[in-house]
Design a protein around this motif. Structure first.
Motif, PDB file in Angstrom:
ATOM      1  N   UNK A   1       0.807  -1.219   0.000  1.00  0.00           N
ATOM      2  CA  UNK A   1       0.000   0.000   0.000  1.00  0.00           C
ATOM      3  C   UNK A   1       0.839   1.266   0.000  1.00  0.00           C
ATOM      4  N   UNK A   2       2.144   1.075  -0.035  1.00  0.00           N
ATOM      5  CA  UNK A   2       2.991   2.246   0.137  1.00  0.00           C
ATOM      6  C   UNK A   2       2.847   3.231  -1.017  1.00  0.00           C
ATOM      7  N   UNK A   3       2.569   4.447  -0.676  1.00  0.00           N
ATOM      8  CA  UNK A   3       2.658   5.519  -1.654  1.00  0.00           C
ATOM      9  C   UNK A   3       3.630   6.542  -1.093  1.00  0.00           C
ATOM     10  N   UNK A   4       4.123   7.382  -1.981  1.00  0.00           N
ATOM     11  CA  UNK A   4       5.111   8.368  -1.557  1.00  0.00           C
ATOM     12  C   UNK A   4       4.454   9.604  -0.978  1.00  0.00           C
ATOM     13  N   UNK A   5       5.295  10.605  -0.859  1.00  0.00           N
ATOM     14  CA  UNK A   5       4.846  11.859  -0.258  1.00  0.00           C
ATOM     15  C   UNK A   5       4.868  12.932  -1.332  1.00  0.00           C
ATOM     16  N   UNK A   6       3.703  13.355  -1.817  1.00  0.00           N
ATOM     17  CA  UNK A   6       3.695  14.362  -2.882  1.00  0.00           C
ATOM     18  C   UNK A   6       4.368  15.654  -2.428  1.00  0.00           C
ATOM     19  N   UNK A   7       5.004  16.326  -3.370  1.00  0.00           N
ATOM     20  CA  UNK A   7       5.691  17.578  -3.062  1.00  0.00           C
ATOM     21  C   UNK A   7       4.708  18.600  -2.490  1.00  0.00           C
ATOM     22  N   UNK A   8       5.032  19.082  -1.316  1.00  0.00           N
ATOM     23  CA  UNK A   8       4.226  20.081  -0.604  1.00  0.00           C
ATOM     24  C   UNK A   8       2.762  19.652  -0.464  1.00  0.00           C
ATOM     25  N   UNK A   9       2.556  18.348  -0.444  1.00  0.00           N
ATOM     26  CA  UNK A   9       1.202  17.828  -0.250  1.00  0.00           C
ATOM     27  C   UNK A   9       0.273  18.008  -1.439  1.00  0.00           C
ATOM     28  N   UNK A  10       0.856  18.495  -2.574  1.00  0.00           N
ATOM     29  CA  UNK A  10       0.009  18.734  -3.751  1.00  0.00           C
ATOM     30  C   UNK A  10       0.114  17.540  -4.697  1.00  0.00           C
ATOM     31  N   UNK A  11      -0.831  16.639  -4.607  1.00  0.00           N
ATOM     32  CA  UNK A  11      -0.803  15.461  -5.461  1.00  0.00           C
ATOM     33  C   UNK A  11      -1.203  15.850  -6.880  1.00  0.00           C
ATOM     34  N   UNK A  12      -0.385  15.480  -7.854  1.00  0.00           N
ATOM     35  CA  UNK A  12      -0.730  15.791  -9.247  1.00  0.00           C
ATOM     36  C   UNK A  12      -1.841  14.842  -9.709  1.00  0.00           C
ATOM     37  N   UNK A  13      -2.729  15.371 -10.544  1.00  0.00           N
ATOM     38  CA  UNK A  13      -3.945  14.671 -10.940  1.00  0.00           C
ATOM     39  C   UNK A  13      -3.862  14.225 -12.401  1.00  0.00           C
ATOM     40  N   UNK A  14      -4.220  12.973 -12.621  1.00  0.00           N
ATOM     41  CA  UNK A  14      -4.235  12.425 -13.985  1.00  0.00           C
ATOM     42  C   UNK A  14      -5.631  11.908 -14.315  1.00  0.00           C
ATOM     43  N   UNK A  15      -6.029  11.927 -15.600  1.00  0.00           N
ATOM     44  CA  UNK A  15      -5.258  12.406 -16.743  1.00  0.00           C
ATOM     45  C   UNK A  15      -4.996  13.899 -16.645  1.00  0.00           C
ATOM     46  N   UNK A  16      -3.959  14.321 -17.368  1.00  0.00           N
ATOM     47  CA  UNK A  16      -3.530  15.711 -17.340  1.00  0.00           C
ATOM     48  C   UNK A  16      -2.019  15.774 -17.383  1.00  0.00           C
ATOM     49  N   UNK A  17      -1.519  16.919 -17.005  1.00  0.00           N
ATOM     50  CA  UNK A  17      -0.077  17.143 -17.061  1.00  0.00           C
ATOM     51  C   UNK A  17       0.611  16.721 -15.784  1.00  0.00           C
ATOM     52  N   UNK A  18       1.730  16.070 -15.948  1.00  0.00           N
ATOM     53  CA  UNK A  18       2.587  15.744 -14.814  1.00  0.00           C
ATOM     54  C   UNK A  18       3.840  16.614 -14.937  1.00  0.00           C
ATOM     55  N   UNK A  19       3.944  17.598 -14.066  1.00  0.00           N
ATOM     56  CA  UNK A  19       5.125  18.472 -14.085  1.00  0.00           C
ATOM     57  C   UNK A  19       6.292  17.705 -13.483  1.00  0.00           C
ATOM     58  N   UNK A  20       7.363  17.553 -14.272  1.00  0.00           N
ATOM     59  CA  UNK A  20       8.479  16.684 -13.849  1.00  0.00           C
ATOM     60  C   UNK A  20       9.160  17.185 -12.580  1.00  0.00           C
TER      61      UNK A  20
END
Ligand SMILES: [Ca+2]
Ligand SMILES: [Ca+2]
Length: 217
Positions: free
Chosen positions: A21-40
Motif C-alpha cells: 500500500x505504500x505511496x510516496x509523499x507528494x511535493x508540498x502535499x500537492x498530489x498531481x492529478x491524472x489524466x492531465x499534465x505531470x510536471x516533472x
C-alpha cells in the motif's frame, strides 16, 4: 515458541501490507492529478533512494547554474539531487531552433542520465488508456519508461533527438524544445498510485512535463 511464530507471521503480514500500500509523499502535499499534465519538477519528497535516484547529489541547475539569489526559480529544490532549471529568454530557450513555441520561466528536469529515476505520487481521477505526450529537449535520441506502483507500465518510450547541426552554439543543443502528443500509451487505474519515471538510455534530455491523455494544445 508458537506464540513467537504468530508474532513473527503477524509482523510479516503488516510489513507486506505496508509495502503493497505504500505511496510516496507528494511535493508540498500537492498530489498531481491524472489524466492531465505531470510536471516533472514536482516529484515526491523524501530524497535520494526514496523519491528519486540521481547520478549526483548536487542540483546542477538550482543553486549552481542558476546561482542562489533568493528567487523561486533559481533556488527551486536546490538542496536536492534532481537537477532542475527553467526556460530563459536571451536566445537561450527561445531560440530559432525550437520546433514548438516555448513558455519562458517554466521549470524542467535536466542533466538526465541513464539509471536515474523519479517518483510521483499521483491521483488518477478516471481510469483509462491514455497517450503519453512530452515537452522536452534531447541532444541525441533517448529512451524513457514509466512504472506504476513499481511495475513497468509502458515499455521503452522513444524520445527523438532535437539536435540541429545548423546551431553552431554548442551548449544550445540542450535547448531545442520539441513536443510529442504520443510517445506511447499507458493504462491507469483510478486511485492513488506511484508513478516512476525512468531514464533508460542517453542522458542529455530536458523534461518539462509528461501529458497523460489528449493534448490541451
Ligand atoms: Ca544531480
Ligand atoms: Ca541528474
Amino acid at each position: 515458541m508458537k506464540k513467537r511464530l504468530i508474532i513473527i507471521t503477524g509482523a510479516a503480514i503488516i510489513l507486506c501490507a505496508f509495502i503493497l500500500n505504500h505511496t510516496g509523499k507528494p511535493w508540498q502535499g500537492k498530489m498531481q492529478q491524472l489524466p492531465g499534465r505531470l510536471e516533472c519538477e514536482y516529484y515526491d519528497e523524501g530524497g535520494e533512494g526514496v523519491a528519486y535516484h540521481d547520478a549526483d547529489s548536487t542540483n546542477n541547475g538550482s543553486g549552481k547554474l542558476n546561482p542562489a539569489n533568493g528567487s523561486f526559480l533559481n533556488e527551486f529544490r536546490m538542496k536536492e539531487g534532481v537537477d532542475i532549471s527553467y526556460a530563459k529568454t536571451g536566445n537561450i530557450d527561445n531560440n530559432p531552433y525550437n520546433k514548438v513555441p516555448r513558455d519562458i520561466n517554466k521549470l524542467y528536469v535536466g542533466w538526465t542520465q541513464p539509471g536515474e529515476w523519479i517518483n510521483y505520487t499521483v491521483k488518477v481521477n478516471k481510469a483509462g488508456t491514455y497517450p503519453i505526450g512530452v515537452l522536452y529537449t534531447a541532444n541525441g535520441n533517448g529512451i524513457i519508461s514509466v512504472d506504476i506502483d513499481g511495475k513497468d507500465a509502458t515499455g521503452p518510450l522513444n524520445i527523438n533527438t532535437t539536435h540541429d547541426d545548423r546551431d553552431t552554439v554548442a551548449w544550445r543543443q540542450w535547448h531545442h524544445w520539441n513536443s510529442s502528443d504520443s510517445i506511447g500509451s499507458i493504462t491507469l487505474k483510478k486511485g492513488v498510485h506511484v508513478l516512476t519515471l525512468h531514464i533508460i538510455t542517453n542522458g542529455n534530455m530536458n523534461l518539462d512535463f509528461l501529458n497523460f491523455g489528449k493534448s490541451l494544445k
